[in-house]
Scaffold this active site. Structure first.
Site, PDB file in Angstrom:
ATOM      1  N   TRP A  99      43.487  10.119 -11.729  1.00 21.83           N
ATOM      2  CA  TRP A  99      42.218  10.356 -11.036  1.00 21.83           C
ATOM      3  C   TRP A  99      42.246   9.795  -9.625  1.00 21.83           C
ATOM      4  CZ3 TRP A  99      40.181  14.126 -13.357  1.00 21.83           C
ATOM      5  CH2 TRP A  99      40.262  14.239 -14.746  1.00 21.83           C
ATOM      6  N   ASP A 166      35.622   4.093  -7.449  1.00 24.34           N
ATOM      7  CA  ASP A 166      35.314   4.947  -8.593  1.00 24.34           C
ATOM      8  C   ASP A 166      35.278   4.029  -9.806  1.00 24.34           C
ATOM      9  OD1 ASP A 166      35.277   6.630 -10.778  1.00 24.34           O
ATOM     10  OD2 ASP A 166      36.994   7.849 -10.152  1.00 24.34           O
ATOM     11  N   LYS A 190      30.801   7.370 -19.898  1.00 27.63           N
ATOM     12  CA  LYS A 190      31.551   6.284 -20.522  1.00 27.63           C
ATOM     13  C   LYS A 190      30.575   5.215 -21.011  1.00 27.63           C
ATOM     14  CE  LYS A 190      35.248   8.292 -18.648  1.00 27.63           C
ATOM     15  NZ  LYS A 190      36.248   9.054 -19.393  1.00 27.63           N
TER      16      LYS A 190
END
Length: 366
Positions: A99, A166, A190
């Site tokens: 990511w 992030d 999450k």
């Protein structure tokens, strides 16, 4: 048979949040109209939006000079929104996983990108150290937790330039000094809700830097952070229709974290306990071995494989665990092995059940 949810995302949610959302879908705020049917311009929904922003502020001690936004498009949309808004000449990126690499790729569409360090050489099994952040960068981007590989930056670094993070997969799992960051963003699916909404915590003075950009000026309306951070509190994050159901679940999840658990410091204590319980078993068990560098192990995502010489037992253990209610422990398709995600709402009971399962499997193969 009881099911224990270790999925990496979408993931386990507090039962209290699920139950209250079910009720709101039937009848929101006593209106007789369901959550999925209401106008986002009703007083009841404006209250939920304001309360959700305030819950974020309370839980992370977010200063007044920051705005809290709820946007759509997932963290992947932030990969290009961040550079579109604040990259004038050059950005620096720390590459700690897939990511993070994708975020850097998007930034290259808007200007020069300096990847200051990468752990790709060892399949992202560690966090790079001893790198230099260029002082002339517009910002430095990090991914604090690497869901696929099980590594985590567990501290708030001092940074000579604007720090952008992030925090999709470890937000609200530990205390964070928000003042050290220019932007914190992440997908909700999450620790803070279901898929469908993205949180963005942005320092307000960053909004004024957009005019210094060299590319795509002016910005498309929906890409411009200023569109969503308007002065009128009733319109923050509501330039277009917000994902009301996802935000409502976020609201209920944050209430659970604050009122039932007791806040971020308390959940961090619980998370560390859960994490140590599982890592201790991974390290003790003769059939398994962890894949992340011990000093960089994530307290959210725990990755392991069969020990050398035991690889032929992988499918057998997967079936063994599944038969005992373990859900979502298969490793990411890009790395294989096993992964257990112990997000905030994952109870200690679930980790204890997984550890017992691993111990029983070892007994079968002594």
């Amino acid at each position: 048979m009881k099911a224990y949810n270790f999925n990496a995302g979408p993931c386990v949610l507090p039962k209290e949040a699920i139950e209250s959302t079910i009720e709101a879908i039937r009848n929101f705020d006593g209106t007789g109209i369901g959550l999925l049917e209401i106008s986002h311009r009703t007083a009841g929904w404006e209250r939920i939006m304001a309360e959700t922003r305030q819950l974020w502020r309370d839980l992370l001690n977010i200063p007044d000079e920051y705005e809290v936004l709820f946007l759509a498009g997932g963290a992947s949309t932030q990969f290009f929104m961040v550079p579109a808004n604040i990259l004038a000449k050059k950005a620096a990126y720390l590459q700690t996983g897939v990511w993070a690499k994708k975020a850097a790729k998007e930034a290259k569409l808007f200007g020069e990108v300096d990847v200051v360090a990468s752990s790709e050489d060892k399949i992202y099994s560690y966090i790079p150290k001893n790198y230099t952040i260029p002082a002339d960068a517009d910002y430095f981007h990090i991914t604090t937790n690497n869901t696929i590989y099980g590594t985590e930056i567990k501290y708030d670094m001092d940074c000579p330039v604007n720090l952008v993070a992030d925090m999709s997969s470890d937000i609200l799992s530990r205390p964070v000094d928000v003042k050290k960051y220019a932007i914190i963003y992440g997908g909700a699916q999450k620790n803070v809700g279901p898929a469908g909404v993205t949180f963005v915590i942005i320092r307000k003075d960053i909004l004024g830097k957009i005019g210094s950009r060299q590319y795509m000026n002016p910005l498309p309306t929906m890409v411009d952070y200023r569109t969503h951070a308007v002065d009128d509190p009733k319109n923050i994050s509501m330039f277009n229709t917000p994902p009301v159901s996802a935000i409502f679940v976020m609201h209920e999840t944050l209430k659970w974290l604050k009122d039932t658990i007791g806040g971020v410091e308390k959940i961090h204590e619980i998370n560390v306990k859960k994490s140590q319980l599982l890592y201790n078993e991974i390290d003790r068990n003769s059939l398994f071995v962890g894949t992340a560098a011990k000093e960089d192990r994530s307290i959210m995502n725990h990755c392991w494989v069969m020990a050398p010489g035991k690889e032929d037992l992988q499918d057998e253990f997967m079936a063994f665990a599944k038969a005992r209610g373990m859900v979502g422990i298969k490793g990411h398709r890009s790395v294989g092995g096993f992964r257990a995600s112990l997000y905030n709402a994952c109870p200690v009971e679930a980790v204890e059940a997984l550890v017992k399962c691993m111990q029983e499997f070892e007994e079968l193969h002594k």
